[in-house]
Design an enzyme around this catalytic site. Structure first.
Site, mmCIF file in Angstrom:
data_model
loop_
_atom_site.group_PDB
_atom_site.id
_atom_site.type_symbol
_atom_site.label_atom_id
_atom_site.label_comp_id
_atom_site.label_asym_id
_atom_site.label_seq_id
_atom_site.Cartn_x
_atom_site.Cartn_y
_atom_site.Cartn_z
ATOM 1 N N GLY A 12 0.840 -1.202 0.000
ATOM 2 C CA GLY A 12 0.000 0.000 0.000
ATOM 3 C C GLY A 12 0.868 1.243 0.000
ATOM 4 N NE ARG A 86 -1.874 -22.265 -15.910
ATOM 5 C CZ ARG A 86 -0.956 -22.631 -15.026
ATOM 6 N NH1 ARG A 86 -1.168 -23.611 -14.203
ATOM 7 N NH2 ARG A 86 0.200 -22.011 -14.968
ATOM 8 C CG ASP A 117 3.779 -6.869 6.528
ATOM 9 O OD1 ASP A 117 3.397 -6.251 5.521
ATOM 10 O OD2 ASP A 117 2.995 -7.407 7.332
ATOM 11 C CB THR A 139 3.532 0.250 6.891
ATOM 12 O OG1 THR A 139 2.169 0.162 7.310
ATOM 13 C CG2 THR A 139 4.411 -0.137 8.047
ATOM 14 C CG ASP A 141 -0.899 -0.578 9.000
ATOM 15 O OD1 ASP A 141 -1.665 0.391 8.871
ATOM 16 O OD2 ASP A 141 -1.067 -1.660 8.402
ATOM 17 C CG ASP A 143 2.441 -3.167 11.100
ATOM 18 O OD1 ASP A 143 3.265 -2.756 10.259
ATOM 19 O OD2 ASP A 143 1.430 -3.823 10.798
ATOM 20 N NE ARG A 185 -3.589 -7.336 7.117
ATOM 21 C CZ ARG A 185 -4.587 -7.860 6.398
ATOM 22 N NH1 ARG A 185 -5.169 -7.163 5.475
ATOM 23 N NH2 ARG A 185 -4.975 -9.086 6.615
HETATM 24 O O1 F6P Z 1 -0.637 -0.241 4.424
HETATM 25 C C1 F6P Z 1 -1.280 -1.179 5.216
HETATM 26 C C2 F6P Z 1 -2.726 -0.900 5.188
HETATM 27 O O2 F6P Z 1 -2.858 0.442 5.436
HETATM 28 C C3 F6P Z 1 -3.550 -1.719 6.175
HETATM 29 O O3 F6P Z 1 -3.762 -1.085 7.388
HETATM 30 C C4 F6P Z 1 -4.817 -1.953 5.416
HETATM 31 O O4 F6P Z 1 -5.431 -3.142 5.817
HETATM 32 C C5 F6P Z 1 -4.344 -2.047 4.014
HETATM 33 O O5 F6P Z 1 -3.254 -1.180 3.907
HETATM 34 C C6 F6P Z 1 -5.406 -1.732 2.983
HETATM 35 O O6 F6P Z 1 -4.847 -1.735 1.714
HETATM 36 P P1 F6P Z 1 -5.639 -1.667 0.332
HETATM 37 O O7 F6P Z 1 -7.045 -1.188 0.611
HETATM 38 O O8 F6P Z 1 -4.857 -0.705 -0.491
HETATM 39 O O9 F6P Z 1 -5.638 -3.027 -0.235
#
Ligand code: F6P
Length: 366
Positions: A12, A86, A117, A139, A141, A143, A185
């Site tokens: 993200g 496929r 991560d 990130t 997050d 985390d 998340r």
């Molecule tokens: O970057 C991590 C995050 O912000 C999470 O907290 C969240 O679950 C995720 O990205 C959502 O990503 P997307 O909606 O872009 O798939």
């Protein structure tokens, strides 16, 4: 010896990615090296149809304060489990050998992988297969256990705090309970920081399975003393004790990504609240991707710039299979092998204790 460095942003997006790209290009150019950018994360590395573009000083001019990433990103593209057609559907295939072969063919000596991560795990796997890779942790997050802070978090925290603040005035005007769902998340760093900095009354995070009763009790207590509104911040990964996380899309529906997409935790909490709280209207706001957007704060530009310069230093030293990290005030090298280890909110830690002292309810109170 002059080098050709590849750079990509994966996972993200978050504010500060462009600051890293710019710093990588500026420090590499200073050494007389060439930088090429791969588009849309590992998609640009795997797909033959996507030619990497040369990133010279002109290409990174004026991007320091721009949100997003000029390279584009993907949180699905993984060379080790790449989604290939496929028939009418997709299956996952290991394309890592041909990916490395393509990098050699393109004359790329090493790769800077900027990501969270998932991206850093892929970076480590590529390094284990013998391709020189360095990582750069991002990130919203915040985390990742091996760095004190990831860039992107500070900007997201400001945005989420601002949202909590803005909800106050409308909550107070209507005597409502406002539930704000924010990203996070696996961890509740963003929710917790925004709850404290924004003055929320409750925060529900993945690390603390919650019961709704203590939150209802807090709302009643506030009402009894004339505070006829309340703000509840909910991390998207939070779940009631004995319940499960609110899933918006299953992992099977997203080939290559390997994890579910969360969404709806705020509504779950609001529905539970509405079973007990009848004298206030309840409204849910989902901050969602707004937390990932916009201009990076000075902190994120600074950290992103330092990470970018640090990544080039790792390459100069030949310290591959490592990422840059912030420890205290220093940029240090950490092995990519542990880069994807999650840093959870310490539920016994000082920040949580302080939040409780400020009257913030977590839903685990007796
Ligand atoms: O970057 C991590 C995050 O912000 C999470 O907290 C969240 O679950 C995720 O990205 C959502 O990503 P997307 O909606 O872009 O798939």
């Amino acid at each position: 010896m002059a080098k050709r460095i590849g750079v990509l942003t994966g996972g993200g997006d978050c504010p500060g990615l462009n600051a890293v790209i710019r710093a990588v290009v500026k420090s590499a150019c200073g050494l007389g090296w060439e930088v090429v950018g791969f588009e849309d994360g590992f998609t640009g590395v795997v797909e033959e149809r996507l030619t990497p573009r040369v990133l010279d000083l002109a290409a990174v001019r004026g991007i320091l304060d721009r949100g997003g990433t000029i390279l584009g990103t993907s949180n699905k593209a993984n060379p080790f489990r790449y989604a290939v057609h496929r028939g009418d559907s997709f299956v996952e295939a290991d394309l890592s050998d041909q990916t490395i072969e393509r990098l050699h063919r393109l004359g790329v000596d090493c790769l800077v992988c900027i990501g969270g991560d998932g991206t850093l795990k892929i970076a480590h796997q590529l390094a284990q297969k013998g391709f020189p890779v360095v990582g750069c942790p991002k990130t919203i997050d915040n985390d990742l256990s091996d760095t004190d802070v990831t860039f992107g978090f500070d900007t997201a925290r400001s945005t989420a705090t601002d949202a909590v603040g803005k909800l106050h005035t409308t909550a107070e005007s209507h005597d409502r309970v406002m539930v704000l769902e924010v990203m996070g998340r696996d961890t509740g760093h963003l929710a917790l920081h925004a709850a404290i900095a924004g003055g929320a009354d409750a925060v529900l995070i993945p690390e603390v399975p919650y019961r709704i009763e203590p939150v209802c009790e807090m709302i009643r207590r506030r009402s009894a003393r004339g505070q006829t509104f309340s703000i509840v911040v909910v991390a998207e990964g939070a779940a009631p004790a004995g319940g499960t996380q609110a899933v918006a899309e299953s992992a099977a529906a997203i080939p290559g990504r390997g994890v579910v997409r969360l969404g709806g935790a705020g509504k779950v909490a609001a529905d539970l609240l509405s079973q007990h709280v009848t004298d206030h209207e309840i409204r849910v706001t989902v901050l969602g991707h707004l937390a990932r957007g916009g201009m990076p704060t000075a902190y994120d530009r600074l950290l992103g710039s330092r990470f970018g310069c640090g990544a080039v230093e790792l390459i100069e030293r030949g310290q591959f299979d490592h990422m840059v990290a912030l420890q205290g005030n220093d940029i240090v090298a950490r092995p990519l092998s542990s880069a994807s280890v999650t840093r959870f909110v310490d539920v016994q830690g000082q920040l949580v204790r302080d939040a409780r002292k400020l009257g913030i309810v977590f839903g685990d109170e007796r």
